[in-house]
Design an enzyme around this catalytic site. Sequence first.
Site, short mmCIF file in Angstrom:
data_model
loop_
_atom_site.label_atom_id
_atom_site.label_comp_id
_atom_site.label_asym_id
_atom_site.label_seq_id
_atom_site.Cartn_x
_atom_site.Cartn_y
_atom_site.Cartn_z
N CYS A 45 -13.36 -1.18 -9.08
CA CYS A 45 -13.92 0.01 -8.43
C CYS A 45 -14.06 1.19 -9.38
CB CYS A 45 -13.06 0.40 -7.24
SG CYS A 45 -12.73 -0.98 -6.16
N HIS A 56 -14.43 7.28 -4.73
CA HIS A 56 -14.60 5.86 -4.40
C HIS A 56 -14.33 5.69 -2.91
CE1 HIS A 56 -14.40 1.62 -4.26
NE2 HIS A 56 -13.10 1.57 -4.06
N ASN A 86 -16.74 -0.85 1.49
CA ASN A 86 -16.29 -0.71 0.11
C ASN A 86 -17.17 -1.58 -0.80
OD1 ASN A 86 -14.95 -0.83 -2.34
ND2 ASN A 86 -12.93 -1.20 -1.47
O1 UT7 Z 1 -11.22 -0.63 -3.46
C1 UT7 Z 1 -10.08 -0.41 -4.20
C2 UT7 Z 1 -8.81 -0.84 -3.71
N1 UT7 Z 1 -8.69 -1.11 -2.31
C3 UT7 Z 1 -8.10 -0.23 -1.50
O2 UT7 Z 1 -7.83 0.87 -1.89
C4 UT7 Z 1 -7.74 -0.68 -0.10
C5 UT7 Z 1 -6.36 -0.21 0.24
N2 UT7 Z 1 -5.86 -0.70 1.51
C6 UT7 Z 1 -6.32 -0.30 2.73
O3 UT7 Z 1 -7.30 0.43 2.80
C7 UT7 Z 1 -5.57 -0.72 3.96
O4 UT7 Z 1 -4.29 -1.21 3.60
C8 UT7 Z 1 -6.30 -1.80 4.82
C9 UT7 Z 1 -7.51 -1.17 5.51
C10 UT7 Z 1 -6.74 -2.95 3.96
C11 UT7 Z 1 -5.37 -2.32 5.92
O5 UT7 Z 1 -4.91 -1.25 6.74
P1 UT7 Z 1 -3.35 -1.10 7.05
O6 UT7 Z 1 -3.22 0.06 7.94
O7 UT7 Z 1 -2.64 -1.04 5.73
O8 UT7 Z 1 -3.03 -2.42 7.84
P2 UT7 Z 1 -1.97 -3.58 7.48
O9 UT7 Z 1 -2.49 -4.44 6.40
O10 UT7 Z 1 -0.62 -2.96 7.31
O11 UT7 Z 1 -1.97 -4.40 8.84
C12 UT7 Z 1 -1.56 -3.80 10.07
C13 UT7 Z 1 -1.82 -4.78 11.19
C14 UT7 Z 1 -1.27 -6.18 10.91
O12 UT7 Z 1 -0.81 -6.71 12.14
P3 UT7 Z 1 0.76 -6.71 12.48
O13 UT7 Z 1 1.40 -7.50 11.38
O14 UT7 Z 1 1.17 -5.26 12.48
O15 UT7 Z 1 0.81 -7.35 13.82
C15 UT7 Z 1 -2.50 -6.96 10.48
O16 UT7 Z 1 -2.40 -8.33 10.76
O17 UT7 Z 1 -3.23 -4.94 11.38
C16 UT7 Z 1 -3.56 -6.33 11.35
N3 UT7 Z 1 -4.91 -6.46 10.82
C17 UT7 Z 1 -6.00 -6.43 11.60
N4 UT7 Z 1 -6.17 -6.29 12.92
C18 UT7 Z 1 -7.42 -6.29 13.40
C19 UT7 Z 1 -5.29 -6.61 9.53
N5 UT7 Z 1 -6.63 -6.67 9.45
C20 UT7 Z 1 -7.09 -6.57 10.73
C21 UT7 Z 1 -8.39 -6.56 11.28
N6 UT7 Z 1 -8.49 -6.42 12.61
N7 UT7 Z 1 -9.50 -6.67 10.54
#
Ligand code: UT7
Length: 327
Positions: free
Chosen positions: A114, A254, A284
């Site tokens: 990125c 970004h 993204n």
């Molecule tokens: O581009 C350069 C680098 N990339 C980034 O900077 C991305 C950085 N990361 C993020 O933006 C975020 O961490 C994400 C958007 C990827 C994820 O958001 P989060 O708030 O960190 O969610 P999480 O991974 O902690 O997951 C929370 C919950 C989980 O369920 P449980 O374990 O709490 O029951 C996941 O299984 O959300 C669940 N989950 C989803 N639910 C519905 C993960 N993806 C999804 C989804 N739909 N698509």
Amino acid sequence: MFDIKITGTGSYLPKKVLTNFDLEKMVDTSDEWITTRTGIKERHIASEDEATSDLASKAAEEAFEMAGVSARDIDAVMVATITPDTLFPATACWVQKKLGVKPVVPAFDISAACSGYLYGLILSAGMIKTGVASKILLCASETLSKITNWDDRSTCVLFGDGAGCAVIEKSDCDSGLLSYVWGADGKLGKLLIQEAGGSRMPATKETVDKKLHTVSMQGNEVYKHAVTKMKKAAIESLKKANLTGEDVDVYVPHQANIRIIEATIKRAGIPMDKTVVTIDKTGNMSAATIPVGIDWAVRDGRLNRGDILLSTAFGGGFTWGAAVLRW
Ligand code: UT7
């Protein structure tokens, strides 16, 4: 201060749009989850016969038109990408061929995820300052849909395809690169990775069956680092330019997550109305997000000559960067 001027910008997004509602039919997710956690509503997806160089070439043609140059004038081609047409030759060589850039100029790719566009901008500034090149075509182009695991809801909702380009020349006014920050930390590389397909894990039937050639990410770990590094890069680069957040006319970050952008502007003291947000429409697009944001801001009149532009990026590697430009 590097006396450079971006004389033309261009962008291209593939025609097909995939909305959050479309994704609801593909994996266990919801528009509500994607919108509140990321800010993304829709993203563009390349067709089967569209490769990264095709997107880059279309964006480059727009940039040439704005700059009033032709492909024959270009004396270096760079493409920032993690989704090259082929592992080699470089995508920049395919772009050179497609556009008709003279076959005597260098063409190479930048692999900084990125942060690739900002790495390319800093390299271009150095090349122009030292006389290595005088009219550079810098493209950032991605077809992340081709390396997405469409069964993995934690990543497939995040990415989109697109390209943005810039023609960079020596400045004939007071525009220039006022300061920059760039860095990398390979220790954390595994948190965001495409494991298979390189020399560490060559493609086999097994790697393909296990989808190891797609993006894998430990999202919440990456998130913490992204927030810290984007904030730090913004503040450091402004300080190096003797500026503060209040001096920024346009901020193009970004676009990985609206919450990362909000955390960065809060800390760096940049108002939201000076921040270019495209993530709702593009997702993204890795390296392509910043040049697409810049192009949109130029074309809709938000970014004008003399303005202070700040850009920051964070991505796989990890890599990060920031640039302060007088436009
Ligand atoms: O581009 C350069 C680098 N990339 C980034 O900077 C991305 C950085 N990361 C993020 O933006 C975020 O961490 C994400 C958007 C990827 C994820 O958001 P989060 O708030 O960190 O969610 P999480 O991974 O902690 O997951 C929370 C919950 C989980 O369920 P449980 O374990 O709490 O029951 C996941 O299984 O959300 C669940 N989950 C989803 N639910 C519905 C993960 N993806 C999804 C989804 N739909 N698509």
